[in-house]
Scaffold this motif. Structure first.
Motif, short mmCIF file in Angstrom:
data_model
loop_
_atom_site.label_atom_id
_atom_site.label_comp_id
_atom_site.label_asym_id
_atom_site.label_seq_id
_atom_site.Cartn_x
_atom_site.Cartn_y
_atom_site.Cartn_z
N MET A 92 30.77 39.89 8.28
CA MET A 92 30.02 38.75 7.81
C MET A 92 30.09 38.69 6.29
O MET A 92 29.87 39.69 5.63
CB MET A 92 28.56 38.88 8.22
N ARG A 93 30.38 37.53 5.77
CA ARG A 93 30.43 37.31 4.32
C ARG A 93 29.24 36.49 3.88
O ARG A 93 28.71 35.69 4.64
CB ARG A 93 31.70 36.54 3.95
N ILE A 94 28.86 36.67 2.65
CA ILE A 94 27.82 35.81 2.07
C ILE A 94 28.54 34.57 1.55
O ILE A 94 29.46 34.68 0.76
CB ILE A 94 27.09 36.55 0.93
N PRO A 95 28.16 33.38 2.04
CA PRO A 95 28.88 32.16 1.65
C PRO A 95 28.79 31.89 0.15
O PRO A 95 27.78 32.15 -0.48
CB PRO A 95 28.18 31.06 2.44
N LYS A 96 29.88 31.36 -0.39
CA LYS A 96 29.94 31.05 -1.82
C LYS A 96 29.27 29.71 -2.15
O LYS A 96 28.94 29.45 -3.28
CB LYS A 96 31.41 31.00 -2.28
N THR A 97 29.08 28.85 -1.15
CA THR A 97 28.54 27.52 -1.41
C THR A 97 27.07 27.54 -1.80
O THR A 97 26.61 26.66 -2.48
CB THR A 97 28.72 26.62 -0.17
N ILE A 98 26.33 28.55 -1.37
CA ILE A 98 24.93 28.68 -1.72
C ILE A 98 24.81 29.80 -2.74
O ILE A 98 25.35 30.88 -2.55
CB ILE A 98 24.06 28.99 -0.48
N LYS A 99 24.11 29.54 -3.82
CA LYS A 99 23.93 30.55 -4.86
C LYS A 99 22.74 31.44 -4.50
O LYS A 99 21.62 30.96 -4.40
CB LYS A 99 23.68 29.88 -6.22
N TYR A 100 23.01 32.70 -4.28
CA TYR A 100 21.96 33.67 -4.00
C TYR A 100 21.79 34.57 -5.22
O TYR A 100 22.75 34.92 -5.88
CB TYR A 100 22.32 34.53 -2.79
N THR A 101 20.54 34.97 -5.47
CA THR A 101 20.27 35.90 -6.56
C THR A 101 20.74 37.30 -6.15
O THR A 101 21.03 37.55 -4.97
CB THR A 101 18.76 35.95 -6.86
N LYS A 128 16.16 30.34 5.94
CA LYS A 128 16.44 28.90 6.00
C LYS A 128 17.85 28.54 5.57
O LYS A 128 18.34 27.45 5.89
CB LYS A 128 15.44 28.15 5.12
N THR A 129 18.53 29.42 4.84
CA THR A 129 19.82 29.06 4.27
C THR A 129 21.00 29.89 4.76
O THR A 129 22.13 29.43 4.70
CB THR A 129 19.78 29.19 2.73
N TYR A 130 20.74 31.10 5.23
CA TYR A 130 21.83 32.00 5.61
C TYR A 130 21.98 31.98 7.13
O TYR A 130 21.14 32.49 7.86
CB TYR A 130 21.53 33.42 5.11
N LYS A 131 23.04 31.34 7.61
CA LYS A 131 23.18 31.07 9.04
C LYS A 131 23.86 32.18 9.83
O LYS A 131 23.99 32.08 11.04
CB LYS A 131 23.94 29.75 9.25
N GLU A 132 24.26 33.26 9.18
CA GLU A 132 24.88 34.37 9.90
C GLU A 132 23.86 35.37 10.42
O GLU A 132 24.22 36.33 11.10
CB GLU A 132 25.91 35.06 9.01
N LEU A 133 22.60 35.13 10.11
CA LEU A 133 21.49 35.91 10.67
C LEU A 133 20.40 34.93 11.10
O LEU A 133 20.17 33.93 10.44
CB LEU A 133 20.90 36.87 9.63
N VAL A 134 19.74 35.24 12.20
CA VAL A 134 18.58 34.47 12.65
C VAL A 134 17.36 35.31 12.31
O VAL A 134 17.23 36.45 12.78
CB VAL A 134 18.66 34.18 14.16
N ILE A 135 16.48 34.76 11.49
CA ILE A 135 15.33 35.51 11.00
C ILE A 135 14.05 34.73 11.32
O ILE A 135 13.94 33.55 10.99
CB ILE A 135 15.42 35.72 9.47
N HIS A 136 13.11 35.42 11.98
CA HIS A 136 11.82 34.82 12.33
C HIS A 136 10.70 35.71 11.82
O HIS A 136 10.78 36.94 11.96
CB HIS A 136 11.65 34.68 13.84
N ARG A 137 9.65 35.10 11.29
CA ARG A 137 8.44 35.86 10.99
C ARG A 137 7.84 36.24 12.33
O ARG A 137 7.55 35.37 13.15
CB ARG A 137 7.47 35.01 10.18
N TRP A 138 7.69 37.51 12.59
CA TRP A 138 7.32 37.97 13.92
C TRP A 138 5.84 38.32 14.04
O TRP A 138 5.24 38.13 15.06
CB TRP A 138 8.19 39.18 14.29
N GLY A 139 5.28 38.86 12.99
CA GLY A 139 3.87 39.22 13.07
C GLY A 139 3.37 39.78 11.75
O GLY A 139 4.14 39.98 10.82
N TYR A 140 2.07 40.01 11.72
CA TYR A 140 1.50 40.58 10.52
C TYR A 140 0.47 41.62 10.92
O TYR A 140 -0.52 41.31 11.56
CB TYR A 140 0.83 39.51 9.64
#
Length: 82
Positions: free
Chosen positions: A1-10, A56-68
């Motif tokens: 998996m690569r980090i896409p170049k189209t979105i600027k990540y810090t 919201k921006t990185y589509k190679e992982l599905v991330i959900h807030r699961w609990g607190y």
């Protein structure tokens, strides 16, 4: 998996993406912000705000807030496993 170049990540976001990808590929699914923060040298608040943006921006992982419970828990999967 690569980090896409189209979105600027810090740099922090890139470190977080790499950390999560590595964990998912090893079979890990659930992550607590405070544990991530300790392992990669960020504050839990910084982890939380960055992981929310990444979810919201990185589509190679599905991330959900699961609990607190004492820290936010995130469920992280590959798209095909979601």
């Amino acid at each position: 998996m690569r980090i896409p170049k189209t979105i600027k990540y810090t740099d922090d976001q890139r470190r977080l993406i790499e950390y999560l990808k590595e964990g998912v590929l090893k079979g890990k699914t659930y992550y607590k912000s405070k544990h991530i923060a300790t392992e990669i040298g960020m504050s839990p608040k910084t982890v939380g705000s960055n992981i929310l943006y990444i979810s919201k921006t990185y589509k190679e992982l599905v991330i959900h807030r699961w609990g607190y419970s004492n820290s936010t828990t995130w469920k992280v999967m590959l798209p095909e496993a979601a």
